[in-house]
Scaffold this motif. Structure first.
Motif, PDB file in Angstrom:
ATOM      1  N   ILE A 301       0.870  -1.189   0.000  1.00  0.00           N
ATOM      2  CA  ILE A 301       0.000   0.000   0.000  1.00  0.00           C
ATOM      3  C   ILE A 301       0.899   1.228   0.000  1.00  0.00           C
ATOM      4  CG2 ILE A 301      -1.766   1.282   1.256  1.00  0.00           C
ATOM      5  CD1 ILE A 301      -2.763  -1.361   2.402  1.00  0.00           C
ATOM      6  N   ARG A 302       0.994   1.871  -1.146  1.00  0.00           N
ATOM      7  CA  ARG A 302       1.903   3.011  -1.290  1.00  0.00           C
ATOM      8  C   ARG A 302       1.284   4.307  -0.799  1.00  0.00           C
ATOM      9  NH1 ARG A 302       2.486   2.158  -7.542  1.00  0.00           N
ATOM     10  NH2 ARG A 302       0.357   1.442  -7.124  1.00  0.00           N
ATOM     11  N   ASP A 303      -0.030   4.427  -0.946  1.00  0.00           N
ATOM     12  CA  ASP A 303      -0.697   5.695  -0.645  1.00  0.00           C
ATOM     13  C   ASP A 303      -2.182   5.443  -0.480  1.00  0.00           C
ATOM     14  OD1 ASP A 303      -1.598   5.270  -3.277  1.00  0.00           O
ATOM     15  OD2 ASP A 303      -0.075   6.604  -4.121  1.00  0.00           O
ATOM     16  N   PHE A 304      -2.933   6.532  -0.284  1.00  0.00           N
ATOM     17  CA  PHE A 304      -4.382   6.390  -0.117  1.00  0.00           C
ATOM     18  C   PHE A 304      -5.076   5.962  -1.401  1.00  0.00           C
ATOM     19  CE2 PHE A 304      -3.969   9.140   3.760  1.00  0.00           C
ATOM     20  CZ  PHE A 304      -4.545   8.230   4.643  1.00  0.00           C
ATOM     21  N   GLU A 305      -4.440   6.134  -2.558  1.00  0.00           N
ATOM     22  CA  GLU A 305      -5.031   5.626  -3.797  1.00  0.00           C
ATOM     23  C   GLU A 305      -5.103   4.102  -3.755  1.00  0.00           C
ATOM     24  OE1 GLU A 305      -6.515   7.357  -5.902  1.00  0.00           O
ATOM     25  OE2 GLU A 305      -5.524   9.261  -6.344  1.00  0.00           O
ATOM     26  N   ASP A 306      -4.053   3.462  -3.221  1.00  0.00           N
ATOM     27  CA  ASP A 306      -4.106   2.007  -3.066  1.00  0.00           C
ATOM     28  C   ASP A 306      -5.163   1.613  -2.052  1.00  0.00           C
ATOM     29  OD1 ASP A 306      -2.203   0.947  -4.882  1.00  0.00           O
ATOM     30  OD2 ASP A 306      -0.563   1.555  -3.582  1.00  0.00           O
ATOM     31  N   THR A 307      -5.217   2.328  -0.931  1.00  0.00           N
ATOM     32  CA  THR A 307      -6.220   2.004   0.087  1.00  0.00           C
ATOM     33  C   THR A 307      -7.623   2.136  -0.483  1.00  0.00           C
ATOM     34  OG1 THR A 307      -4.724   2.868   1.794  1.00  0.00           O
ATOM     35  CG2 THR A 307      -7.019   2.524   2.419  1.00  0.00           C
ATOM     36  N   ALA A 308      -7.869   3.207  -1.232  1.00  0.00           N
ATOM     37  CA  ALA A 308      -9.193   3.409  -1.837  1.00  0.00           C
ATOM     38  C   ALA A 308      -9.527   2.282  -2.808  1.00  0.00           C
ATOM     39  CB  ALA A 308      -9.237   4.759  -2.544  1.00  0.00           C
ATOM     40  N   ALA A 309      -8.545   1.845  -3.583  1.00  0.00           N
ATOM     41  CA  ALA A 309      -8.780   0.762  -4.533  1.00  0.00           C
ATOM     42  C   ALA A 309      -9.092  -0.548  -3.820  1.00  0.00           C
ATOM     43  CB  ALA A 309      -7.564   0.605  -5.436  1.00  0.00           C
ATOM     44  N   ILE A 310      -8.347  -0.834  -2.759  1.00  0.00           N
ATOM     45  CA  ILE A 310      -8.609  -2.056  -1.982  1.00  0.00           C
ATOM     46  C   ILE A 310     -10.010  -2.019  -1.391  1.00  0.00           C
ATOM     47  CG2 ILE A 310      -7.964  -3.334   0.099  1.00  0.00           C
ATOM     48  CD1 ILE A 310      -5.042  -2.394  -0.482  1.00  0.00           C
ATOM     49  N   LEU A 311     -10.381  -0.890  -0.790  1.00  0.00           N
ATOM     50  CA  LEU A 311     -11.713  -0.775  -0.183  1.00  0.00           C
ATOM     51  C   LEU A 311     -12.815  -0.911  -1.225  1.00  0.00           C
ATOM     52  CD1 LEU A 311     -11.055   2.169   2.311  1.00  0.00           C
ATOM     53  CD2 LEU A 311     -11.207  -0.271   2.830  1.00  0.00           C
ATOM     54  N   SER A 312     -12.513  -0.547  -2.460  1.00  0.00           N
ATOM     55  CA  SER A 312     -13.504  -0.655  -3.544  1.00  0.00           C
ATOM     56  C   SER A 312     -13.615  -2.072  -4.082  1.00  0.00           C
ATOM     57  CB  SER A 312     -13.138   0.306  -4.681  1.00  0.00           C
ATOM     58  OG  SER A 312     -13.157   1.649  -4.229  1.00  0.00           O
ATOM     59  N   GLU A 313     -12.640  -2.940  -3.764  1.00  0.00           N
ATOM     60  CA  GLU A 313     -12.638  -4.309  -4.284  1.00  0.00           C
ATOM     61  C   GLU A 313     -12.999  -5.363  -3.244  1.00  0.00           C
ATOM     62  OE1 GLU A 313     -12.467  -5.139  -7.413  1.00  0.00           O
ATOM     63  OE2 GLU A 313     -12.276  -3.033  -7.962  1.00  0.00           O
ATOM     64  N   VAL A 314     -12.832  -5.065  -1.962  1.00  0.00           N
ATOM     65  CA  VAL A 314     -13.230  -6.028  -0.932  1.00  0.00           C
ATOM     66  C   VAL A 314     -14.712  -5.878  -0.637  1.00  0.00           C
ATOM     67  CG1 VAL A 314     -10.924  -6.097   0.081  1.00  0.00           C
ATOM     68  CG2 VAL A 314     -12.616  -4.456   0.963  1.00  0.00           C
ATOM     69  N   ASP A 315     -15.243  -6.819   0.119  1.00  0.00           N
ATOM     70  CA  ASP A 315     -16.669  -6.776   0.469  1.00  0.00           C
ATOM     71  C   ASP A 315     -16.950  -5.870   1.651  1.00  0.00           C
ATOM     72  OD1 ASP A 315     -17.759  -8.830  -1.426  1.00  0.00           O
ATOM     73  OD2 ASP A 315     -16.305 -10.086  -0.370  1.00  0.00           O
ATOM     74  N   LEU A 316     -15.934  -5.697   2.524  1.00  0.00           N
ATOM     75  CA  LEU A 316     -16.206  -4.996   3.777  1.00  0.00           C
ATOM     76  C   LEU A 316     -14.894  -4.572   4.424  1.00  0.00           C
ATOM     77  CD1 LEU A 316     -18.235  -4.316   6.169  1.00  0.00           C
ATOM     78  CD2 LEU A 316     -17.784  -6.637   6.993  1.00  0.00           C
ATOM     79  N   LEU A 317     -14.915  -3.425   5.091  1.00  0.00           N
ATOM     80  CA  LEU A 317     -13.837  -2.998   5.978  1.00  0.00           C
ATOM     81  C   LEU A 317     -14.295  -3.166   7.415  1.00  0.00           C
ATOM     82  CD1 LEU A 317     -11.124  -1.505   6.661  1.00  0.00           C
ATOM     83  CD2 LEU A 317     -12.464   0.618   6.589  1.00  0.00           C
ATOM     84  N   ILE A 318     -13.452  -3.790   8.251  1.00  0.00           N
ATOM     85  CA  ILE A 318     -13.684  -3.845   9.689  1.00  0.00           C
ATOM     86  C   ILE A 318     -12.503  -3.138  10.344  1.00  0.00           C
ATOM     87  CG2 ILE A 318     -13.931  -5.318  11.719  1.00  0.00           C
ATOM     88  CD1 ILE A 318     -15.143  -7.453   9.938  1.00  0.00           C
TER      89      ILE A 318
END
Length: 389
Positions: A301-318
């Motif tokens: 995870i290099r930056d918030f762009e990666d975090t945003a992409a991950i959150l957009s591809e997983v089913d849920l954040l806990i």
């Protein structure tokens, strides 16, 4: 009979240690005899207010804080604490006014932006340029970015958003501004300015105004989503991103953070767990507890762009209360947030939803430090979600 005189300077550290441990009832019982006459040292009244808050009796602490603020209007630390109590109780009108004192404290005055232009007062200023500058943490920026478009509509001005480098890419793709400038760079000429978190006061934000439009107001980069979609594709079942610890320097971190071991009940059949934890705690995911398979994504995870992409591809954040929670909410992605008994003001009290983010569900401690019960309820809900899919 009045209580014996006390040496407050000697006893105050002990009382504060008890409060930090969540032992508010003990502090209240010790203090009350010394205030039985209705008078006493201001610091003792403020400790009583804190003791009530620690017990979850926030509404009872409010009149004490207001009394002290009325008697000592120049004590800006008291005014700021009063702001957080009012906001936590949902009193936005008076809470935002007091929140204006956030840069008048010894530890915050150094980060206030000194701007040699008038602060925008909420009136239309067509033909002028309005600079909105972000402040404080990343979570604050994600939460209040929604108001940039509202300020543009209200002001009718050319709006420039001055934002930190880490969130600038996401900000550049949202609606409601005519340009982005990076914090620390020389901005273009402007006529008026406003701090991002002063917009609620200036624009009279009320609970009924939330979440507002557009919603969601941030989007992940399609090319980053494609990369992470491919990366996550081999993993079966529900895809859950999660994190358990915040920034250690945060003043409330001891109450809002936990350990990976405490989240072991999330390890369930049909669930793939992806750690997006950053900072000192991320190493825990490299040696997870036995029986808890975890895939750590943190190193990539290099930056918030990666975090945003991950959150957009997983089913849920806990997650505990953290900046990725606010990013998930701004993206309109599902998020379950685990909150301490005395939460930050933005989560309000008692409710299981958040007016700020329709895609969010809140899991609150029912007693001080009660993470076990929170995790049990999250794990139970996760099992129910898994069975529905």
């Amino acid at each position: 009979m009045n209580a014996a005189p006390i040496n407050l300077a000697a006893v105050e550290p002990q009382l504060r240690a008890l409060l930090a441990a969540g032992r508010g009832a003990e502090v209240e019982a010790w203090i009350k005899p010394h205030l039985a006459s209705g008078s006493g040292p201001v610091s003792l009244w403020l400790l009583l207010a804190h003791a009530l808050r620690v017990q979850g009796r926030v509404a009872e602490s409010l009149p004490i804080q207001q009394m002290v603020a009325d008697q000592m209007p120049g004590d800006l630390a008291v005014r700021f604490d009063l702001a957080e109590t009012r906001l936590l109780l949902g009193d936005f009108e008076r809470g935002w006014r007091e929140y204006a004192f956030r840069y008048s404290l010894p530890h915050t005055s150094r980060i206030e932006r000194k701007v040699q232009r008038p602060r925008w007062d909420g009136r239309p200023i067509p033909g002028k340029t309005l600079l909105i500058h972000d402040e404080q943490g990343y979570g604050d920026t994600f939460q209040f970015m929604r108001m940039v478009a509202w300020a543009q509509a209200r002001s009718q001005a050319r709006l420039v958003f001055d934002v930190n480098r880490e969130t600038a890419g996401l900000a550049s793709r949202m609606q409601g501004h005519d340009g982005i400038t990076l914090r620390g760079d020389l901005p273009p000429a402007f006529d008026f300015h406003c701090e991002l978190m002063s917009l609620p006061m200036i624009m009279g934000l009320q609970l009924a105004d939330l979440p507002g439009e557009p919603m969601p107001y941030l989007q992940a980069l399609p090319e980053r989503r494609a990369v992470w979609r491919e990366r996550l594709a081999p993993y079966p079942g529900l895809k859950i991103a999660f994190l358990w610890a915040g920034r250690p320097s945060h003043p409330n971190d001891a109450n809002r953070s936990m350990t990976l071991e405490m989240l072991k009940p999330l390890a369930q059949a049909g669930v793939s767990l992806f750690s997006i934890q950053k900072g000192p705690a991320e190493a825990q995911a490299l040696t997870p507890p036995p029986g808890m398979p975890v895939v750590s994504l943190s190193a990539d995870i290099r930056d918030f762009e990666d975090t945003a992409a991950i959150l957009s591809e997983v089913d849920l954040l806990i997650s505990i209360d953290s900046s990725p929670v606010h990013l998930a909410g701004a993206l309109g992605r599902p998020a379950w947030v685990m909150l301490p008994f005395l939460p930050d003001w933005r989560w309000l009290l008692e409710r299981e939803d958040s007016p700020w983010y329709p895609s969010m569900r809140l899991f609150r401690q029912k007693e001080w430090g009660g993470w076990v019960g929170v995790v049990e309820r999250v794990a139970l809900s996760l099992g129910e979600l898994r069975r529905q899919i």
